[in-house]
Design a protein around this motif. Structure first.
Motif, PDB file in Angstrom:
ATOM      1  N   GLN A 130      -3.370  -2.683   1.269  1.00  0.00           N
ATOM      2  CA  GLN A 130      -2.599  -1.815   0.379  1.00  0.00           C
ATOM      3  C   GLN A 130      -3.486  -0.744  -0.260  1.00  0.00           C
ATOM      4  O   GLN A 130      -3.071   0.410  -0.400  1.00  0.00           O
ATOM      5  CB  GLN A 130      -1.919  -2.649  -0.708  1.00  0.00           C
ATOM      6  CG  GLN A 130      -0.879  -3.623  -0.205  1.00  0.00           C
ATOM      7  CD  GLN A 130       0.368  -2.940   0.343  1.00  0.00           C
ATOM      8  OE1 GLN A 130       0.557  -1.745   0.162  1.00  0.00           O
ATOM      9  NE2 GLN A 130       1.210  -3.702   1.016  1.00  0.00           N
ATOM     10  N   CYS A 131      -4.698  -1.114  -0.655  1.00  0.00           N
ATOM     11  CA  CYS A 131      -5.592  -0.124  -1.268  1.00  0.00           C
ATOM     12  C   CYS A 131      -5.971   0.955  -0.266  1.00  0.00           C
ATOM     13  O   CYS A 131      -5.954   2.150  -0.590  1.00  0.00           O
ATOM     14  CB  CYS A 131      -6.841  -0.809  -1.820  1.00  0.00           C
ATOM     15  SG  CYS A 131      -6.545  -1.812  -3.307  1.00  0.00           S
ATOM     16  N   LEU A 132      -6.316   0.552   0.964  1.00  0.00           N
ATOM     17  CA  LEU A 132      -6.654   1.543   1.977  1.00  0.00           C
ATOM     18  C   LEU A 132      -5.458   2.426   2.287  1.00  0.00           C
ATOM     19  O   LEU A 132      -5.580   3.655   2.392  1.00  0.00           O
ATOM     20  CB  LEU A 132      -7.146   0.840   3.246  1.00  0.00           C
ATOM     21  CG  LEU A 132      -7.511   1.758   4.420  1.00  0.00           C
ATOM     22  CD1 LEU A 132      -8.633   2.714   4.025  1.00  0.00           C
ATOM     23  CD2 LEU A 132      -7.907   0.934   5.642  1.00  0.00           C
ATOM     24  N   SER A 139       7.178   3.944 -10.640  1.00  0.00           N
ATOM     25  CA  SER A 139       6.764   3.356  -9.362  1.00  0.00           C
ATOM     26  C   SER A 139       5.293   3.677  -9.186  1.00  0.00           C
ATOM     27  O   SER A 139       4.911   4.823  -9.135  1.00  0.00           O
ATOM     28  CB  SER A 139       7.567   3.963  -8.216  1.00  0.00           C
ATOM     29  OG  SER A 139       7.592   5.373  -8.306  1.00  0.00           O
ATOM     30  N   GLY A 140       4.474   2.659  -9.095  1.00  0.00           N
ATOM     31  CA  GLY A 140       3.048   2.912  -9.019  1.00  0.00           C
ATOM     32  C   GLY A 140       2.332   1.906  -8.168  1.00  0.00           C
ATOM     33  O   GLY A 140       2.933   1.030  -7.552  1.00  0.00           O
ATOM     34  N   VAL A 141       1.004   2.022  -8.141  1.00  0.00           N
ATOM     35  CA  VAL A 141       0.185   1.129  -7.334  1.00  0.00           C
ATOM     36  C   VAL A 141       0.426  -0.321  -7.739  1.00  0.00           C
ATOM     37  O   VAL A 141       0.446  -1.222  -6.896  1.00  0.00           O
ATOM     38  CB  VAL A 141      -1.299   1.497  -7.485  1.00  0.00           C
ATOM     39  CG1 VAL A 141      -2.174   0.513  -6.732  1.00  0.00           C
ATOM     40  CG2 VAL A 141      -1.546   2.920  -6.996  1.00  0.00           C
ATOM     41  N   LYS A 142       0.622  -0.563  -9.027  1.00  0.00           N
ATOM     42  CA  LYS A 142       0.860  -1.914  -9.522  1.00  0.00           C
ATOM     43  C   LYS A 142       1.992  -2.596  -8.767  1.00  0.00           C
ATOM     44  O   LYS A 142       1.978  -3.813  -8.562  1.00  0.00           O
ATOM     45  CB  LYS A 142       1.171  -1.848 -11.009  1.00  0.00           C
ATOM     46  CG  LYS A 142       1.672  -3.136 -11.633  1.00  0.00           C
ATOM     47  CD  LYS A 142       1.871  -2.934 -13.125  1.00  0.00           C
ATOM     48  CE  LYS A 142       2.563  -4.132 -13.757  1.00  0.00           C
ATOM     49  NZ  LYS A 142       4.003  -4.120 -13.492  1.00  0.00           N
ATOM     50  N   TRP A 186      -5.437 -13.327  -1.424  1.00  0.00           N
ATOM     51  CA  TRP A 186      -4.982 -11.971  -1.733  1.00  0.00           C
ATOM     52  C   TRP A 186      -5.864 -10.903  -1.098  1.00  0.00           C
ATOM     53  O   TRP A 186      -5.530  -9.717  -1.156  1.00  0.00           O
ATOM     54  CB  TRP A 186      -4.964 -11.755  -3.256  1.00  0.00           C
ATOM     55  CG  TRP A 186      -3.729 -12.269  -3.917  1.00  0.00           C
ATOM     56  CD1 TRP A 186      -3.575 -13.463  -4.550  1.00  0.00           C
ATOM     57  CD2 TRP A 186      -2.469 -11.606  -4.010  1.00  0.00           C
ATOM     58  NE1 TRP A 186      -2.292 -13.587  -5.036  1.00  0.00           N
ATOM     59  CE2 TRP A 186      -1.595 -12.459  -4.720  1.00  0.00           C
ATOM     60  CE3 TRP A 186      -1.992 -10.376  -3.556  1.00  0.00           C
ATOM     61  CZ2 TRP A 186      -0.269 -12.126  -4.992  1.00  0.00           C
ATOM     62  CZ3 TRP A 186      -0.668 -10.030  -3.829  1.00  0.00           C
ATOM     63  CH2 TRP A 186       0.175 -10.897  -4.528  1.00  0.00           C
ATOM     64  N   MET A 187      -6.973 -11.289  -0.494  1.00  0.00           N
ATOM     65  CA  MET A 187      -7.940 -10.293  -0.054  1.00  0.00           C
ATOM     66  C   MET A 187      -7.363  -9.352   1.001  1.00  0.00           C
ATOM     67  O   MET A 187      -7.523  -8.129   0.912  1.00  0.00           O
ATOM     68  CB  MET A 187      -9.191 -10.985   0.483  1.00  0.00           C
ATOM     69  CG  MET A 187     -10.346 -10.017   0.763  1.00  0.00           C
ATOM     70  SD  MET A 187     -10.778  -9.003  -0.690  1.00  0.00           S
ATOM     71  CE  MET A 187     -11.285 -10.275  -1.847  1.00  0.00           C
ATOM     72  N   PHE A 188      -6.707  -9.904   2.030  1.00  0.00           N
ATOM     73  CA  PHE A 188      -6.194  -9.017   3.075  1.00  0.00           C
ATOM     74  C   PHE A 188      -5.139  -8.040   2.550  1.00  0.00           C
ATOM     75  O   PHE A 188      -5.261  -6.830   2.777  1.00  0.00           O
ATOM     76  CB  PHE A 188      -5.627  -9.800   4.259  1.00  0.00           C
ATOM     77  CG  PHE A 188      -4.970  -8.904   5.278  1.00  0.00           C
ATOM     78  CD1 PHE A 188      -5.739  -8.209   6.199  1.00  0.00           C
ATOM     79  CD2 PHE A 188      -3.596  -8.716   5.294  1.00  0.00           C
ATOM     80  CE1 PHE A 188      -5.153  -7.357   7.120  1.00  0.00           C
ATOM     81  CE2 PHE A 188      -3.002  -7.866   6.200  1.00  0.00           C
ATOM     82  CZ  PHE A 188      -3.781  -7.188   7.128  1.00  0.00           C
ATOM     83  N   PRO A 189      -4.076  -8.513   1.861  1.00  0.00           N
ATOM     84  CA  PRO A 189      -3.110  -7.537   1.354  1.00  0.00           C
ATOM     85  C   PRO A 189      -3.733  -6.537   0.391  1.00  0.00           C
ATOM     86  O   PRO A 189      -3.334  -5.370   0.371  1.00  0.00           O
ATOM     87  CB  PRO A 189      -2.042  -8.397   0.664  1.00  0.00           C
ATOM     88  CG  PRO A 189      -2.648  -9.726   0.490  1.00  0.00           C
ATOM     89  CD  PRO A 189      -3.648  -9.897   1.586  1.00  0.00           C
ATOM     90  N   MET A 190      -4.727  -6.967  -0.399  1.00  0.00           N
ATOM     91  CA  MET A 190      -5.367  -6.037  -1.318  1.00  0.00           C
ATOM     92  C   MET A 190      -6.109  -4.945  -0.554  1.00  0.00           C
ATOM     93  O   MET A 190      -5.976  -3.754  -0.869  1.00  0.00           O
ATOM     94  CB  MET A 190      -6.331  -6.776  -2.246  1.00  0.00           C
ATOM     95  CG  MET A 190      -7.026  -5.853  -3.250  1.00  0.00           C
ATOM     96  SD  MET A 190      -7.945  -6.736  -4.538  1.00  0.00           S
ATOM     97  CE  MET A 190      -9.233  -7.487  -3.555  1.00  0.00           C
TER      98      MET A 190
END
Length: 715
Positions: free
Chosen positions: A174-176, A107-110, A167-171
């Motif tokens: 999720q990254c933050l 289970s990872g960031v991917k 994809w910009m908003f979910p990226m």
């Protein structure tokens, strides 16, 4: 500046070139793992064997010495152009050490990127009904509009450009979310660093061996680098050749594929003793990993294995509490049943419905004691760090820490609060009914995440994860099952948060909100906390400033999280790698978060252990806690007491029974080495061979991964 405890001299700050090289290595490692986890079955670079679950078993040990070995080869090759100090190499290794499995694994960031892609491969009613009905209003946190096929088709078929705008908003979200989440764990490590490294002086076997590689290569004794050590290369050759029975079928279909990724013999089908798993392995990497463990832990494991596995199972059958073990089946099916659920009709009636897994329900209490009882034993030292929350810390202690203690407390609180609000926002808030459960739930889950991370870290600190094939299973299943949806959503649970307007939707919201816990708390493979501890151990052994390591690891985590998201999207849309394998195993996340609904209905969400959470789980944990405390007290009172608490915890967790033979052989070999050759023979011969066995295994794994990818047409 000198450490007051160890007398280790701390070097001057490292040069910026070390951080630059570290970022380049993180870039290489992240892209490498993102790519390979997409083209390989089950997202794991260990595809030997035909059992779909077995590729995950040795993920932790695959790269433990491989990447440090590669880094040392590179720095050695460029030494005439740019010579790096061992402290600078330690920083580079630390940056890679804490990020090599952030992209993926169990289970990872991917999986924050591919979760929905995997879900879309499921038929009705799971995706069209359950997901589209209950998750619609939080879709935008996970990906583009689900109703626009153009945004999704390319991710599964490949040959298209990434719709970055969609994809910009979910990226960004999720990254933050994950960066602040991981940072809470880094700050917790900073708070425990002094306790575990300076006060208790935990061995951290794998990190100590990694530091040995650096020390012996950069400042070799007798003018000879460990990279030129005959013993290291002997170990590498043996480790590689030992995998040939598993490697050859991956390179050519002319060789038969074994049922399990093991080299050895399984006598369990003979049914010699009920619920006793007689499987003996010859996998060289396991012998090397066991050899690096402390002898007291090896001995304790052997003794408690005999008591809890050789005696307990047959005794429970003789008393009529468990069913007799059927003959004719391998250890794998029986062991999964024994640890996860029940031992047949009698076991279900007399044991499983009360305690869940046969051993695992005791393990969370044992690991709780491993973390917190030493804080009581060394409470004066622990209070120094705790008082830093509101008062002053002695200057000589503050100067040794990665950050000043008060700065660490502030960093943890700020990151936790940001994560708190991001979590509420990203789950739509509809789960929390009534509203006043929001802070209760978040604090409980937050505590459980940190607790699970500390459990895994303590295990790595005492044992090292080379002998730990399924890292997250040490003690996580009790905390996972009873700490999340079952604990709060199941109507029979004493901690039920309902009533919920829609119980099905509430359970699925829990699954979604639990993703961060699953990514960073459940699995020791993909969370940074254990590896940050190990990185600091490398720093201590190489005389590296903890502050330099802290800066490097923060940079590495941020870079790895963002790059994982970017690379996963690029590989998905360009190559269609998320549809290489049959659903729902196109990505492991869809398996864990959707198979529960497929098998048990939309809200039950039972994956393993007891079908309902019960108060007896607390009783089992209390028993494990008490036994561990007794072992701690005996070791404190009698210095020559031979049994170590973690050895007991190893036996009652998911430490697979086939580890017994490697541990016995390693114990005998290590005692003989120390008895006749002393510490010099262990350092100069024994340790290099053990490290080499694992490196040779890693090389074989990578070759086998490429081979099977070609066979399956993934490339």
């Amino acid at each position: 500046m000198t450490s007051s405890k160890s007398g280790v001299e701390i070097a001057q700050p490292v040069r910026p070139i070390a951080f630059v090289i570290g970022i380049i290595m993180v870039f290489i490692v992240t892209s490498f793992i993102c790519f390979f986890s997409g083209i390989l079955p089950f997202s794991h670079p260990y595809p030997f064997g035909s059992n779909v679950y077995t590729p995950q078993l040795w993920m932790d040990i695959t790269y433990v010495f491989f990447w440090p070995f590669v880094i040392l080869l590179i720095t050695s090759a460029i030494s005439k152009v740019k010579r790096l100090t061992k402290q600078e190499i330690a920083v580079i290794v630390s940056m890679v050490w804490v990020t090599w499995f952030l992209p993926t694994g169990d289970s990872g960031v991917k999986q924050t990127v591919t979760w929905v892609m995997g879900a879309r491969l499921l038929p009705d009613p799971w995706y069209p009904t359950y997901f589209m009905r209950d998750m619609r209003d939080i879709w935008w946190f996970w990906g583009p509009d689900p109703n626009v096929s153009a945004y999704w088709d390319g991710a599964l078929t490949g040959g298209s450009a990434v719709p970055w705008a969609q994809w910009m908003f979910p990226m960004v979200y999720q990254c933050l979310y994950l960066i602040v989440f991981f940072m809470t764990q880094v700050f917790v490590v900073n708070l425990f660093r002094r306790q575990w490294l300076d006060v208790e002086e935990l061995p951290f076997p794998m990190a100590t061996a990694g530091a040995f590689l650096i020390n012996q290569s950069v400042e070799p004794s007798r003018g000879k680098s460990v990279l030129k050590s005959l013993w290291l290369w002997i170990g590498i050759i043996i480790g590689f050749l030992g995998q040939l029975p598993l490697l050859l079928p991956c390179l050519s279909t002319a060789f038969p594929v074994p049922d399990e990724p093991f080299v050895g013999i399984d006598l369990t089908p003979l049914g010699i003793l009920p619920w006793v798993f007689l499987v003996f392995l010859a996998n060289p990497e396991l012998y090397g990993a066991a050899y690096l463990m402390p002898t007291s832990i090896l001995l304790t494991y052997i003794v408690f294995w005999v008591v809890l596995q050789l005696i307990w199972g047959p005794l429970m059958v003789a008393l009529g509490i468990w069913d007799p073990m059927p003959a004719g089946t391998t250890w794998h099916a029986f062991y999964g049943s024994l640890c996860r659920s029940w031992t047949g009709v009698l076991g279900q009636a007399n044991w499983a419905q009360y305690f869940g897994g046969t051993w695992n329900m005791f393990s969370w209490g044992a690991m709780l004691a491993m973390i917190f009882w030493p804080l009581w034993l060394y409470r004066r030292d622990a209070m120094v760090i705790l008082r830093g929350l509101w008062g002053k810390v002695p200057k000589e202690i503050d100067e040794q820490e990665p950050l000043k203690v008060k700065q660490t407390w502030i960093g943890f609180i700020v990151c936790f609060v940001i994560w708190f609000f991001l979590h509420i926002w990203g789950t739509g808030g509809v789960l929390y009914n009534p509203f006043y459960w929001i802070p209760v739930f978040l604090v409980l889950v937050g505590v459980l995440v940190q607790w699970t991370g500390l459990m895994l870290s303590r295990y790595f600190g005492e044992v090292g994860y080379g002998m730990f094939p399924i890292a997250g299973y040490t003690c996580a299943p009790p905390a996972w099952n009873y700490g999340l949806w079952l604990m709060f959503v199941h109507p029979s649970s004493p901690w039920y948060l309902g009533p919920f307007t829609n119980l099905d939707a509430a359970a699925r919201r829990f699954a979604a909100s639990a993703r961060a816990y699953f990514i960073a708390g459940y699995s020791g493979i993909t969370q940074p906390m254990p590896r940050v501890f190990e990185a600091y151990k490398i720093g201590k052994e190489t005389g590296t400033r903890y502050r330099d390591q802290f800066i490097g690891m923060v940079i590495a985590i941020i870079v790895a999280v963002v790059l994982t998201y970017v690379f996963t999207l690029i590989f998905a849309y360009a190559l269609g790698i998320n549809n290489r394998w049959s659903a729902p195993f196109s990505d492991f996340a869809s398996g864990y978060y959707l198979l529960g609904w497929m098998a048990h209905g939309p809200w039950t969400l039972v994956w393993c252990c007891s079908p309902e959470p019960r108060w007896t789980i607390l009783v089992a944990g209390a028993i494990g806690f008490i036994i561990t405390v007794i072992l701690f007290q005996l070791r404190a009172k009698y210095p020559r007491w031979p049994f170590h608490p973690i050895g007991f915890a190893m036996v009652i967790t998911w430490m697979y029974p086939q580890m017994l033979l490697p541990i016995i052989v390693a114990y005998i070999a290590k005692r003989l080495t120390l008895r006749f050759g002393g510490s010099e023979a262990y350092v100069n011969k024994g340790m290099p061979v053990a490290i080499g066995l694992i490196i040779g295994f890693s090389i074989a794994v990578l070759l086998g991964s490429v081979g099977i990818a070609f066979q399956k047409g993934a490339l």
